[in-house]
Motif scaffolding. Structure first.
Motif, short mmCIF file in Angstrom:
data_model
loop_
_atom_site.label_atom_id
_atom_site.label_comp_id
_atom_site.label_asym_id
_atom_site.label_seq_id
_atom_site.Cartn_x
_atom_site.Cartn_y
_atom_site.Cartn_z
N MET A 179 0.83 -1.17 0.00
CA MET A 179 0.00 0.00 0.00
C MET A 179 0.89 1.24 0.00
N ILE A 180 0.45 2.29 -0.67
CA ILE A 180 1.20 3.55 -0.77
C ILE A 180 0.72 4.51 0.32
N TYR A 181 1.68 5.16 0.99
CA TYR A 181 1.38 6.10 2.06
C TYR A 181 2.03 7.45 1.78
N THR A 182 1.37 8.50 2.22
CA THR A 182 1.92 9.85 2.18
C THR A 182 1.80 10.42 3.58
N TYR A 183 2.90 10.98 4.06
CA TYR A 183 2.93 11.53 5.42
C TYR A 183 3.45 12.96 5.36
N LYS A 184 2.70 13.89 5.93
CA LYS A 184 3.11 15.29 6.03
C LYS A 184 3.97 15.44 7.28
N THR A 185 5.21 15.82 7.09
CA THR A 185 6.15 15.91 8.21
C THR A 185 5.90 17.15 9.05
N LYS A 186 6.44 17.13 10.26
CA LYS A 186 6.31 18.25 11.20
C LYS A 186 7.69 18.55 11.78
N GLY A 187 8.11 19.82 11.68
CA GLY A 187 9.35 20.24 12.31
C GLY A 187 10.63 19.92 11.55
N THR A 188 10.51 19.63 10.26
CA THR A 188 11.70 19.32 9.47
C THR A 188 11.72 20.11 8.17
N CYS A 189 12.87 20.14 7.52
CA CYS A 189 13.00 20.80 6.21
C CYS A 189 12.20 20.04 5.16
N SER A 190 12.17 18.75 5.28
CA SER A 190 11.34 17.92 4.40
C SER A 190 9.88 18.17 4.78
N THR A 191 9.01 18.22 3.77
CA THR A 191 7.60 18.50 4.05
C THR A 191 6.69 17.30 3.87
N GLU A 192 7.20 16.27 3.20
CA GLU A 192 6.36 15.11 2.90
C GLU A 192 7.22 13.89 2.67
N ILE A 193 6.70 12.73 3.08
CA ILE A 193 7.36 11.46 2.81
C ILE A 193 6.35 10.54 2.13
N ASN A 194 6.77 9.93 1.04
CA ASN A 194 5.95 8.94 0.33
C ASN A 194 6.68 7.61 0.39
N PHE A 195 5.93 6.54 0.62
CA PHE A 195 6.55 5.22 0.70
C PHE A 195 5.49 4.14 0.54
N GLU A 196 5.96 2.92 0.35
CA GLU A 196 5.07 1.77 0.27
C GLU A 196 5.46 0.78 1.36
N ILE A 197 4.46 0.10 1.89
CA ILE A 197 4.68 -1.05 2.77
C ILE A 197 3.81 -2.18 2.26
N ASN A 198 4.45 -3.26 1.91
CA ASN A 198 3.74 -4.46 1.45
C ASN A 198 4.29 -5.66 2.21
N ASP A 199 3.40 -6.38 2.87
CA ASP A 199 3.79 -7.53 3.69
C ASP A 199 4.87 -7.17 4.70
N GLY A 200 4.78 -5.95 5.25
CA GLY A 200 5.72 -5.51 6.28
C GLY A 200 7.04 -4.99 5.77
N ILE A 201 7.21 -4.95 4.46
CA ILE A 201 8.48 -4.52 3.85
C ILE A 201 8.32 -3.12 3.27
N ILE A 202 9.27 -2.25 3.57
CA ILE A 202 9.22 -0.87 3.08
C ILE A 202 9.95 -0.74 1.75
N SER A 203 9.39 0.09 0.87
CA SER A 203 10.02 0.32 -0.42
C SER A 203 9.61 1.68 -0.98
N ASN A 204 10.30 2.09 -2.02
CA ASN A 204 9.99 3.32 -2.76
C ASN A 204 9.81 4.54 -1.86
N VAL A 205 10.75 4.73 -0.95
CA VAL A 205 10.70 5.88 -0.04
C VAL A 205 11.23 7.10 -0.76
N SER A 206 10.47 8.20 -0.70
CA SER A 206 10.95 9.46 -1.26
C SER A 206 10.50 10.60 -0.35
N PHE A 207 11.35 11.61 -0.26
CA PHE A 207 11.10 12.78 0.57
C PHE A 207 10.93 13.99 -0.33
#
Length: 83
Positions: A1-29
């Protein structure tokens, strides 16, 4: 599944990533320290998401109480609540 997270308190403003069967992939900031964040993304690709979150949580950046890595941990924990 694809997730988007809006960060708080950092220079980065958003993190996108996938978790499938407990495994993380395709992380981008969006924003942040480009080279360091690309390196983090490469290092965690294909790893167990829960293990990654446990390792990165609590990491700080300078005087800040959080960091992009810590925000990624928070994003993973948030995603786990949605499963």
């Amino acid at each position: 599944m694809i997730y988007t997270y809006k960060t708080k308190g950092t220079c980065s403003t958003e993190i996108n990533f996938e978790i499938n069967d407990g495994i993380i992939s395709n992380v981008s900031f969006k924003g942040g320290c480009n080279g360091n964040l690309k390196a983090i993304s490469k290092l965690i690709e294909g790893k167990n998401a829960a293990d990654v979150a446990d390792i990165l949580k609590g990491n700080t950046c300078g005087p800040r109480k959080t960091s992009c890595a810590d925000q990624l941990a928070q994003a993973i924990y948030s995603a786990a609540e949605q499963i």
